[in-house]
Motif scaffolding. Structure first.
Motif, mmCIF file in Angstrom:
data_model
loop_
_atom_site.group_PDB
_atom_site.id
_atom_site.type_symbol
_atom_site.label_atom_id
_atom_site.label_comp_id
_atom_site.label_asym_id
_atom_site.label_seq_id
_atom_site.Cartn_x
_atom_site.Cartn_y
_atom_site.Cartn_z
ATOM 1 N N ASP A 33 0.800 -1.223 0.000
ATOM 2 C CA ASP A 33 0.000 0.000 0.000
ATOM 3 C C ASP A 33 0.835 1.276 0.000
ATOM 4 O O ASP A 33 0.309 2.368 -0.169
ATOM 5 C CB ASP A 33 -0.925 0.027 1.223
ATOM 6 C CG ASP A 33 -1.990 -1.049 1.162
ATOM 7 O OD1 ASP A 33 -2.312 -1.510 0.049
ATOM 8 O OD2 ASP A 33 -2.500 -1.441 2.229
ATOM 9 N N GLN A 34 2.126 1.149 0.225
ATOM 10 C CA GLN A 34 2.997 2.323 0.281
ATOM 11 C C GLN A 34 3.176 2.888 -1.137
ATOM 12 O O GLN A 34 3.480 2.148 -2.068
ATOM 13 C CB GLN A 34 4.348 1.914 0.865
ATOM 14 C CG GLN A 34 5.159 3.034 1.424
ATOM 15 C CD GLN A 34 6.403 2.514 2.154
ATOM 16 O OE1 GLN A 34 6.734 1.329 2.123
ATOM 17 N NE2 GLN A 34 7.091 3.411 2.798
ATOM 18 N N PRO A 35 2.988 4.200 -1.320
ATOM 19 C CA PRO A 35 3.103 4.769 -2.675
ATOM 20 C C PRO A 35 4.552 4.820 -3.170
ATOM 21 O O PRO A 35 5.479 4.992 -2.384
ATOM 22 C CB PRO A 35 2.532 6.179 -2.515
ATOM 23 C CG PRO A 35 2.693 6.507 -1.080
ATOM 24 C CD PRO A 35 2.619 5.202 -0.329
ATOM 25 N N ARG A 36 4.709 4.691 -4.483
ATOM 26 C CA ARG A 36 6.037 4.780 -5.098
ATOM 27 C C ARG A 36 6.580 6.201 -5.099
ATOM 28 O O ARG A 36 7.740 6.418 -5.423
ATOM 29 C CB ARG A 36 5.981 4.299 -6.546
ATOM 30 C CG ARG A 36 5.760 2.836 -6.724
ATOM 31 C CD ARG A 36 5.891 2.423 -8.173
ATOM 32 N NE ARG A 36 5.239 3.290 -9.114
ATOM 33 C CZ ARG A 36 4.052 3.098 -9.645
ATOM 34 N NH1 ARG A 36 3.369 2.015 -9.334
ATOM 35 N NH2 ARG A 36 3.542 3.947 -10.500
ATOM 36 N N ALA A 37 5.772 7.185 -4.735
ATOM 37 C CA ALA A 37 6.191 8.594 -4.778
ATOM 38 C C ALA A 37 7.435 8.848 -3.931
ATOM 39 O O ALA A 37 8.159 9.804 -4.172
ATOM 40 C CB ALA A 37 5.056 9.506 -4.327
ATOM 41 N N GLY A 38 7.715 8.001 -2.958
ATOM 42 C CA GLY A 38 8.886 8.172 -2.110
ATOM 43 C C GLY A 38 10.146 7.538 -2.665
ATOM 44 O O GLY A 38 11.169 7.506 -1.996
ATOM 45 N N LEU A 39 10.071 7.021 -3.873
ATOM 46 C CA LEU A 39 11.226 6.381 -4.511
ATOM 47 C C LEU A 39 11.797 7.248 -5.622
ATOM 48 O O LEU A 39 11.072 7.943 -6.320
ATOM 49 C CB LEU A 39 10.818 5.042 -5.144
ATOM 50 C CG LEU A 39 10.410 3.905 -4.226
ATOM 51 C CD1 LEU A 39 9.907 2.732 -5.058
ATOM 52 C CD2 LEU A 39 11.563 3.474 -3.345
ATOM 53 N N VAL A 40 13.103 7.176 -5.791
ATOM 54 C CA VAL A 40 13.764 7.789 -6.937
ATOM 55 C C VAL A 40 13.526 6.880 -8.131
ATOM 56 O O VAL A 40 13.773 5.675 -8.062
ATOM 57 C CB VAL A 40 15.285 7.922 -6.678
ATOM 58 C CG1 VAL A 40 16.014 8.324 -7.943
ATOM 59 C CG2 VAL A 40 15.561 8.914 -5.574
ATOM 60 N N LEU A 68 14.567 13.303 -1.154
ATOM 61 C CA LEU A 68 13.849 13.716 -2.360
ATOM 62 C C LEU A 68 13.261 15.112 -2.213
ATOM 63 O O LEU A 68 13.263 15.898 -3.165
ATOM 64 C CB LEU A 68 12.749 12.711 -2.694
ATOM 65 C CG LEU A 68 13.228 11.411 -3.309
ATOM 66 C CD1 LEU A 68 12.082 10.426 -3.455
ATOM 67 C CD2 LEU A 68 13.887 11.665 -4.640
ATOM 68 N N GLU A 69 12.775 15.435 -1.046
ATOM 69 C CA GLU A 69 12.226 16.774 -0.799
ATOM 70 C C GLU A 69 13.316 17.836 -1.008
ATOM 71 O O GLU A 69 13.096 18.852 -1.673
ATOM 72 C CB GLU A 69 11.668 16.849 0.618
ATOM 73 C CG GLU A 69 11.019 18.175 0.945
ATOM 74 C CD GLU A 69 10.454 18.191 2.354
ATOM 75 O OE1 GLU A 69 10.494 19.276 2.970
ATOM 76 O OE2 GLU A 69 9.985 17.144 2.845
ATOM 77 N N LEU A 70 14.487 17.586 -0.453
ATOM 78 C CA LEU A 70 15.612 18.500 -0.598
ATOM 79 C C LEU A 70 16.049 18.613 -2.062
ATOM 80 O O LEU A 70 16.284 19.709 -2.574
ATOM 81 C CB LEU A 70 16.776 18.016 0.276
ATOM 82 C CG LEU A 70 18.060 18.832 0.250
ATOM 83 C CD1 LEU A 70 17.812 20.238 0.788
ATOM 84 C CD2 LEU A 70 19.128 18.135 1.084
ATOM 85 N N ASP A 77 16.259 16.481 -10.611
ATOM 86 C CA ASP A 77 15.287 15.460 -10.979
ATOM 87 C C ASP A 77 15.734 14.094 -10.447
ATOM 88 O O ASP A 77 16.871 13.927 -9.995
ATOM 89 C CB ASP A 77 15.042 15.429 -12.493
ATOM 90 C CG ASP A 77 16.241 14.995 -13.309
ATOM 91 O OD1 ASP A 77 17.135 14.301 -12.779
ATOM 92 O OD2 ASP A 77 16.283 15.340 -14.500
ATOM 93 N N ASP A 78 14.828 13.143 -10.488
ATOM 94 C CA ASP A 78 15.095 11.828 -9.912
ATOM 95 C C ASP A 78 16.305 11.144 -10.517
ATOM 96 O O ASP A 78 17.091 10.507 -9.822
ATOM 97 C CB ASP A 78 13.868 10.919 -10.068
ATOM 98 C CG ASP A 78 12.756 11.236 -9.100
ATOM 99 O OD1 ASP A 78 12.785 12.320 -8.473
ATOM 100 O OD2 ASP A 78 11.850 10.403 -8.957
ATOM 101 N N SER A 79 16.462 11.262 -11.818
ATOM 102 C CA SER A 79 17.586 10.605 -12.480
ATOM 103 C C SER A 79 18.914 11.140 -11.957
ATOM 104 O O SER A 79 19.842 10.373 -11.694
ATOM 105 C CB SER A 79 17.481 10.803 -13.998
ATOM 106 O OG SER A 79 18.507 10.100 -14.646
ATOM 107 N N ASN A 80 19.004 12.456 -11.784
ATOM 108 C CA ASN A 80 20.238 13.040 -11.256
ATOM 109 C C ASN A 80 20.474 12.636 -9.803
ATOM 110 O O ASN A 80 21.613 12.431 -9.392
ATOM 111 C CB ASN A 80 20.219 14.562 -11.404
ATOM 112 C CG ASN A 80 20.433 14.991 -12.830
ATOM 113 O OD1 ASN A 80 21.116 14.332 -13.596
ATOM 114 N ND2 ASN A 80 19.829 16.101 -13.205
ATOM 115 N N VAL A 81 19.405 12.516 -9.022
ATOM 116 C CA VAL A 81 19.548 12.068 -7.634
ATOM 117 C C VAL A 81 20.072 10.638 -7.602
ATOM 118 O O VAL A 81 20.982 10.311 -6.840
ATOM 119 C CB VAL A 81 18.216 12.185 -6.858
ATOM 120 C CG1 VAL A 81 18.338 11.583 -5.462
ATOM 121 C CG2 VAL A 81 17.766 13.638 -6.768
#
Length: 120
Positions: A33-40, A68-70, A77-81
């Motif tokens: 149930d945990q959303p993927r929004a917290g993943l890079v 991710l917030e920072l 963007d996620d790819s650079n992180v």
């Protein structure tokens, strides 16, 4: 430019080889149930994939949300992180990768702040 693209591709291949890149379906199955929004997420072969190192057991590592917030607050963007997490840097007193310090949220976030907010 071609060398830069090839270097980025080499890092993505190493990331996939060493930690796996989960498909959306695999990430959903792992997280429940945990959303993927917290993943890079990174684009791989035209599909969004999620590096496996950000998960522990059936959940997302707690350091990922503030990281991710920072990053997003500073235009990363996620790819650079993902590439930053996987690439060696000298900020930890050696040439460790930031992902080697996921268990030390305070240190990782301090280094991330310095990296993400740096102006050239």
């Amino acid at each position: 430019m071609a060398r830069s693209r090839q270097a980025t591709e080499n890092v993505r291949r190493a990331l996939e080889r060493d930690h796996g890149l989960l498909t959306e379906a695999e990430a959903d199955a792992l997280l429940g149930d945990q959303p993927r929004a917290g993943l890079v997420g990174v684009l791989r072969d035209g599909e969004l994939r999620y590096p496996g190192f950000q998960c522990a057991g059936a959940g997302i590592l707690s350091v990922m949300a503030p990281l991710l917030e920072l990053a997003r607050a500073n235009g990363w963007d996620d790819s650079n992180v993902a590439l930053w997490l996987f690439s060696p840097i000298t900020s930890f007193g050696g040439s460790d990768r930031p992902m080697d310090h996921l268990d030390d949220a305070k240190a990782l976030l301090a280094v991330a702040k310095d990296s993400f907010e740096a102006e050239w």
